[in-house]
Every structure is written in structure tokens, then in C-alpha cells.
Design a protein around this motif. Structure first.
Motif, PDB file in Angstrom:
ATOM      1  N   GLY A 150       0.831  -1.203   0.000  1.00  4.27           N
ATOM      2  CA  GLY A 150       0.000   0.000   0.000  1.00  4.27           C
ATOM      3  C   GLY A 150       0.863   1.250   0.000  1.00  4.27           C
ATOM      4  N   THR A 151       0.229   2.385   0.188  1.00  4.53           N
ATOM      5  CA  THR A 151       0.929   3.668   0.210  1.00  4.53           C
ATOM      6  C   THR A 151       1.241   4.052   1.650  1.00  4.53           C
ATOM      7  N   HIS A 152       2.527   4.196   1.949  1.00  6.33           N
ATOM      8  CA  HIS A 152       2.967   4.494   3.313  1.00  6.33           C
ATOM      9  C   HIS A 152       4.155   5.441   3.268  1.00  6.33           C
ATOM     10  N   ASP A 153       4.450   6.024   4.416  1.00  5.28           N
ATOM     11  CA  ASP A 153       5.690   6.765   4.590  1.00  5.28           C
ATOM     12  C   ASP A 153       6.754   5.748   5.010  1.00  5.28           C
ATOM     13  N   SER A 166       9.984  13.759  -0.184  1.00  6.46           N
ATOM     14  CA  SER A 166       8.976  12.866   0.383  1.00  6.46           C
ATOM     15  C   SER A 166       9.487  11.430   0.446  1.00  6.46           C
ATOM     16  N   VAL A 168       7.246   9.011   1.024  1.00  5.92           N
ATOM     17  CA  VAL A 168       6.024   8.249   0.778  1.00  5.92           C
ATOM     18  C   VAL A 168       6.170   7.481  -0.535  1.00  5.92           C
ATOM     19  N   ARG A 169       5.933   6.197  -0.487  1.00  6.42           N
ATOM     20  CA  ARG A 169       5.994   5.342  -1.668  1.00  6.42           C
ATOM     21  C   ARG A 169       4.836   4.351  -1.616  1.00  6.42           C
ATOM     22  N   THR A 170       4.550   3.737  -2.750  1.00  2.00           N
ATOM     23  CA  THR A 170       3.503   2.717  -2.824  1.00  2.00           C
ATOM     24  C   THR A 170       4.122   1.385  -3.212  1.00  2.00           C
ATOM     25  N   TYR A 172       3.058  -2.183  -4.433  1.00  2.00           N
ATOM     26  CA  TYR A 172       1.883  -2.853  -4.992  1.00  2.00           C
ATOM     27  C   TYR A 172       1.771  -4.304  -4.521  1.00  2.00           C
ATOM     28  N   GLY A 189       6.754  -1.878  -6.807  1.00  4.81           N
ATOM     29  CA  GLY A 189       6.347  -0.590  -6.264  1.00  4.81           C
ATOM     30  C   GLY A 189       6.522   0.533  -7.258  1.00  4.81           C
ATOM     31  N   ASN A 190       5.957   1.693  -6.925  1.00  6.84           N
ATOM     32  CA  ASN A 190       6.074   2.834  -7.833  1.00  6.84           C
ATOM     33  C   ASN A 190       7.412   3.538  -7.708  1.00  6.84           C
TER      34      ASN A 190
END
Length: 254
Positions: A150-153, A166, A168-170, A172, A189-190
Motif C-alpha cells: 500500500g501507500t505508506h511513509d 517525500s 512516501v511510496r507505494t 503494490y 512498487g512505484n
């Protein structure tokens, strides 16, 4: 001037990482730029999709570069491979639109980390796996990994403590691939922070060894402190597998 996308495979064992550095010429970027200069007769900058660390490998690193070339793309690929050392290979090439950039155009990446869990020493895979002599509770590792999807710091999993951008990354997906002798973790991940995959892997190994509880994963994320996460797994087990340039739909096609 044409813009080319090239997919590379390399054994990173003897290199000081991808990125060109002022204190050494022993980087993959430096070597590739020298070869392109030999081919074209002009200085050519190459842009990688990611800056792999010293000792990290790739089967699907992507770079792009702009060059004056009158031959076909395949002829350029052949010329390139003729000059590459045996631990680097140019896998494919394609001419791209002018705005294509290997890093900025990327939508997602796939990294893998291989852990040797066999009883004997990994004689032929010792440069590409991290040997874990403790018995791992893979189910606990899966449970902890689920908290990272998911998307988290991910500040707790970034080795750059002075990171101002930032964190923050996602992620998947995190896929576990297990054989009798080897456990491979696949991270999709993104984008990934500096040494993020290696720290995530080290944390999951500590969970598998019972040094951390699987339920701690969420707490470590929320702490936003590198000290709360696990050790940084050695670079030799890490591979950049694929770079995706379409919106993420799952699966493994680049």
C-alpha cells in the motif's frame, strides 16, 4: 539526434554501483558512457532508471541516451555489445519519442532479493544470494510483509537520514518464491528509497528469525525511524528485475 531506450543486464559484483562518481571510474554508467563515446565520437550522457548500489545486479535495468546514429537500432545494439565486458549485456534496444526518460517516465519497478536457506554453502550462487543459517518462519514473514503493501511513509526504511524529499511510496505487492534451498522476495512498487528494499528484506529476515514480531511491522512504519527497522541486507542478493512504463496492472510484463 535519436533517443534510444536500452535494457541492460549486469553482474554488479565488481562495480561501485551504477552512478558515475568523481573518485572512481569503476561504475556502470561511466563504462557505458565511454563505450558510447567510442561508437559515436561524441560525449554522450546515459540516464538510468535507478541508481543501483555497489554489488547490486540487474536483469532489467533501463537506460536512455541521445545519439547521432545513421544505422539501424539493431546495428547499434550489436556495436554496443561488441565493446561491453562479459559481466554487462545490452539485452534490447528501441528508438523512443524525444520526451521519453528512463527514470522520469517509469511507472513501477520490480526488485527481487534472494536468501539462501539451504543447509550447504551456496557455492555457485554465493555472489547472488545472502546466506541465512537460521531457520526462517516464512509465514510470519508473509504476515509482516502484508503491512508494507500500500501507500505508506517508508522513512524507517530509508538509509538516507538527511532525506528532504517525500519518503512516501507505494508498494503494490510483495511476492514470496520458495524452493528447498532459496527464498526470493519480489518487491513491486512505484519507486523505492535509498536501500529501501535491502532494509525491508533485513526486517523481514529478523521477523523470520524471531528477532522481531510480525505484528511490529505497522509500528515500525509509523515510527519513521531507521533505528526501528531491521538490518540492511547485503547488496549481493538484490536484483533490479523490471521497469514498467505503463500504469500498474499487476503481473510481470515490462
Amino acid at each position: 539526434m535519436k533517443n534510444y531506450k536500452m535494457v541492460l543486464a549486469y553482474d554488479g559484483t565488481r562495480y561501485n554501483g551504477w552512478q558515475k562518481q568523481g573518485n572512481t571510474e569503476n561504475t556502470i554508467q561511466e563504462k557505458l558512457e565511454r563505450i558510447l563515446q567510442e561508437i559515436s565520437g561524441a560525449e554522450t550522457e546515459v540516464f538510468g532508471s535507478g541508481r543501483t548500489d555497489a554489488g547490486t545486479h540487474a536483469t532489467g535495468q533501463v537506460m536512455n541516451f541521445r545519439i547521432n546514429w545513421n544505422g539501424t537500432a539493431e546495428q547499434l545494439l550489436d556495436a554496443f555489445n561488441a565493446k561491453l565486458p562479459e559481466d554487462i549485456a545490452a539485452v534490447s534496444i528501441a528508438e523512443m519519442p524525444p520526451r521519453f526518460h528512463s527514470r522520469l517516465s517509469a511507472k513501477a519497478k520490480h526488485y527481487s532479493y534472494s536468501i539462501w536457506i539451504g543447509k550447504h554453502s551456496p557455492v555457485f550462487e554465493r555472489k547472488y544470494t545472502f546466506r541465512c543459517t537460521e531457520t526462517l518462519d516464512v509465514q510470519a514473514m508473509r504476515q509482516a510483509a502484508a503491512a508494507f503493501i500500500g501507500t505508506h511513509d517508508f522513512k524507517s526504511f530509508c538509509a538516507n537520514k538527511r532525506m528532504k524529499k517525500s519518503t512516501v511510496r507505494t508498494i503494490y505487492d510483495i511476492v514470496f518464491e520458495e524452493t528447498e534451498d532459496k527464498l526470493t522476495l519480489h518487491f513491486y512498487g512505484n519507486g523505492f528509497l535509498y536501500q529501501m528494499v535491502r532494509i525491508l528484506t533485513g526486517t523481514l529476515i529478523e521477523v523470520g528469525e524471531g528477532k522481531k514480531n510480525a505484528g511490529e511491522a505497522e509500528r515500525i512504519l509509523l515510527a519513521k525511524s531507521r533505528e526501528q527497522a531491521g538490518f540492511t541486507a547485503p547488496s549481493r542478493g538484490l536484483f533490479l528485475r523490471e521497469v514498467f512504463y505503463e500504469d500498474w496492472k499487476g503481473g510481470s510484463e515490462a
